[in-house]
Write a protein that holds these residues in place. Structure first.
Motif, PDB file in Angstrom:
ATOM      1  N   THR A  28      38.408  52.069  36.613  1.00 32.40           N
ATOM      2  CA  THR A  28      37.898  51.377  37.774  1.00 32.40           C
ATOM      3  C   THR A  28      37.601  49.779  37.586  1.00 32.40           C
ATOM      4  OG1 THR A  28      36.775  53.439  38.297  1.00 32.40           O
ATOM      5  CG2 THR A  28      35.824  51.587  39.178  1.00 32.40           C
ATOM      6  N   ALA A  29      37.251  49.580  36.148  1.00 33.53           N
ATOM      7  CA  ALA A  29      37.059  47.998  35.885  1.00 33.53           C
ATOM      8  C   ALA A  29      38.368  47.517  36.200  1.00 33.53           C
ATOM      9  CB  ALA A  29      36.749  47.903  34.466  1.00 33.53           C
ATOM     10  N   GLY A  30      39.533  47.885  35.954  1.00 28.24           N
ATOM     11  CA  GLY A  30      40.930  47.373  35.969  1.00 28.24           C
ATOM     12  C   GLY A  30      41.118  47.142  37.435  1.00 28.24           C
ATOM     13  N   LEU A  31      40.877  48.119  38.270  1.00 26.04           N
ATOM     14  CA  LEU A  31      41.083  47.715  39.666  1.00 26.04           C
ATOM     15  C   LEU A  31      40.036  46.793  40.334  1.00 26.04           C
ATOM     16  CD1 LEU A  31      42.741  49.215  41.893  1.00 26.04           C
ATOM     17  CD2 LEU A  31      40.677  50.707  42.627  1.00 26.04           C
ATOM     18  N   LEU A  32      38.975  46.908  39.806  1.00 31.33           N
ATOM     19  CA  LEU A  32      37.771  45.963  40.439  1.00 31.33           C
ATOM     20  C   LEU A  32      38.196  44.634  40.006  1.00 31.33           C
ATOM     21  CD1 LEU A  32      34.386  47.701  40.333  1.00 31.33           C
ATOM     22  CD2 LEU A  32      35.957  47.414  41.954  1.00 31.33           C
ATOM     23  N   ALA A  33      38.591  44.336  38.729  1.00 33.16           N
ATOM     24  CA  ALA A  33      38.941  43.150  38.317  1.00 33.16           C
ATOM     25  C   ALA A  33      40.073  42.369  38.945  1.00 33.16           C
ATOM     26  CB  ALA A  33      39.308  43.285  36.964  1.00 33.16           C
ATOM     27  N   GLY A  34      40.961  43.087  39.569  1.00 35.11           N
ATOM     28  CA  GLY A  34      42.186  42.772  40.233  1.00 35.11           C
ATOM     29  C   GLY A  34      41.825  42.585  42.019  1.00 35.11           C
ATOM     30  N   ARG A  35      40.684  42.870  42.204  1.00 31.46           N
ATOM     31  CA  ARG A  35      40.174  42.642  43.642  1.00 31.46           C
ATOM     32  C   ARG A  35      39.397  41.297  43.804  1.00 31.46           C
ATOM     33  NH1 ARG A  35      37.191  48.151  45.073  1.00 31.46           N
ATOM     34  NH2 ARG A  35      39.099  49.622  45.432  1.00 31.46           N
ATOM     35  N   SER A  36      39.563  40.626  45.002  1.00 30.36           N
ATOM     36  CA  SER A  36      38.655  39.441  45.341  1.00 30.36           C
ATOM     37  C   SER A  36      37.862  39.879  46.095  1.00 30.36           C
ATOM     38  CB  SER A  36      39.847  38.258  45.500  1.00 30.36           C
ATOM     39  OG  SER A  36      40.567  38.605  46.833  1.00 30.36           O
ATOM     40  N   GLY A  37      36.837  39.397  46.199  1.00 29.67           N
ATOM     41  CA  GLY A  37      35.791  39.757  47.224  1.00 29.67           C
ATOM     42  C   GLY A  37      35.543  41.164  47.019  1.00 29.67           C
ATOM     43  N   MET A  38      35.351  41.708  45.786  1.00 29.01           N
ATOM     44  CA  MET A  38      35.239  43.205  45.513  1.00 29.01           C
ATOM     45  C   MET A  38      33.937  43.694  46.252  1.00 29.01           C
ATOM     46  SD  MET A  38      33.129  45.551  43.647  1.00 29.01           S
ATOM     47  CE  MET A  38      31.916  44.525  42.852  1.00 29.01           C
TER      48      MET A  38
ATOM     49  N   GLU B   9      33.067  37.960  43.004  1.00 26.42           N
ATOM     50  CA  GLU B   9      34.021  37.832  41.789  1.00 26.42           C
ATOM     51  C   GLU B   9      33.724  39.399  41.134  1.00 26.42           C
ATOM     52  OE1 GLU B   9      33.270  34.888  38.812  1.00 26.42           O
ATOM     53  OE2 GLU B   9      32.773  33.473  40.600  1.00 26.42           O
ATOM     54  N   GLY B  10      35.063  40.422  41.069  1.00 29.05           N
ATOM     55  CA  GLY B  10      34.982  41.628  41.016  1.00 29.05           C
ATOM     56  C   GLY B  10      34.850  41.616  39.298  1.00 29.05           C
ATOM     57  N   GLY B  11      35.086  40.428  38.647  1.00 30.68           N
ATOM     58  CA  GLY B  11      34.947  40.475  37.132  1.00 30.68           C
ATOM     59  C   GLY B  11      33.601  40.787  36.485  1.00 30.68           C
ATOM     60  N   LYS B  12      32.649  40.417  37.200  1.00 33.89           N
ATOM     61  CA  LYS B  12      31.174  40.730  36.586  1.00 33.89           C
ATOM     62  C   LYS B  12      31.108  42.240  36.718  1.00 33.89           C
ATOM     63  CE  LYS B  12      29.251  36.344  37.792  1.00 33.89           C
ATOM     64  NZ  LYS B  12      28.411  35.590  38.762  1.00 33.89           N
ATOM     65  N   SER B  13      31.245  42.768  37.795  1.00 34.55           N
ATOM     66  CA  SER B  13      31.269  44.245  37.801  1.00 34.55           C
ATOM     67  C   SER B  13      32.239  45.041  36.799  1.00 34.55           C
ATOM     68  CB  SER B  13      31.593  44.856  39.336  1.00 34.55           C
ATOM     69  OG  SER B  13      30.533  44.317  39.985  1.00 34.55           O
ATOM     70  N   ALA B  14      33.358  44.765  36.686  1.00 35.88           N
ATOM     71  CA  ALA B  14      34.326  45.341  35.749  1.00 35.88           C
ATOM     72  C   ALA B  14      33.835  45.225  34.390  1.00 35.88           C
ATOM     73  CB  ALA B  14      35.616  44.369  36.007  1.00 35.88           C
ATOM     74  N   GLU B  15      33.168  44.168  33.878  1.00 33.78           N
ATOM     75  CA  GLU B  15      32.654  43.624  32.719  1.00 33.78           C
ATOM     76  C   GLU B  15      31.528  44.689  32.272  1.00 33.78           C
ATOM     77  OE1 GLU B  15      32.737  43.135  28.990  1.00 33.78           O
ATOM     78  OE2 GLU B  15      34.124  42.377  30.067  1.00 33.78           O
TER      79      GLU B  15
END
Length: 115
Positions: free
Chosen positions: A60-70, A83-89
């Motif tokens: 899921t983290a990998g998928l969210l990191a690839g999304r913009s405007g998650m 930024e999906g990166g914060k949730s992914a982390e």
């Protein structure tokens, strides 16, 4: 186990139709990664619940990191983040916490040690 991981990851990520293939591949990769990090003598079945959850969280983290405007939806609650990166982390940290007792440290390196 891969189907169980994919089912959990779908629940966590709410993938669109165009993301299904990517999510399935991310689940397969997460399963391999966590299997490879298990301590000697520990198999996925011995830590089944943590393993399934950690692999699903990692995918899921990998998928969210690839999304913009998650946008993340769970039941009646939705969270939108630019930024999906914060949730992914955060998901990656949770996966590490769950698997902590069963795996070797990620990216452990000796620095400045002469041998």
């Amino acid at each position: 186990m891969q189907e169980e991981i994919l089912t959990l990851a779908r629940t966590l990520s709410g993938p669109g139709e165009d993301e299904e293939t990517a999510l399935a591949l991310l689940c397969k990769a997460a399963e391999k990664e966590w299997t490879g990090r298990l301590r000697e003598g520990v198999g996925p079945e011995e830590c089944r619940e943590a393993f399934l959850c950690a692999a699903a969280l990692s995918a899921t983290a990998g998928l969210l990191a690839g999304r913009s405007g998650m946008r993340f939806t769970a039941g009646n609650v939705s969270v939108t983040e630019p930024e999906g990166g914060k949730s992914a982390e955060a998901l990656r940290r949770e996966a590490e916490r769950l698997m902590g007792p069963y795996v070797t440290a990620a990216e452990f390196r000796f620095r400045g040690v002469r041998g």
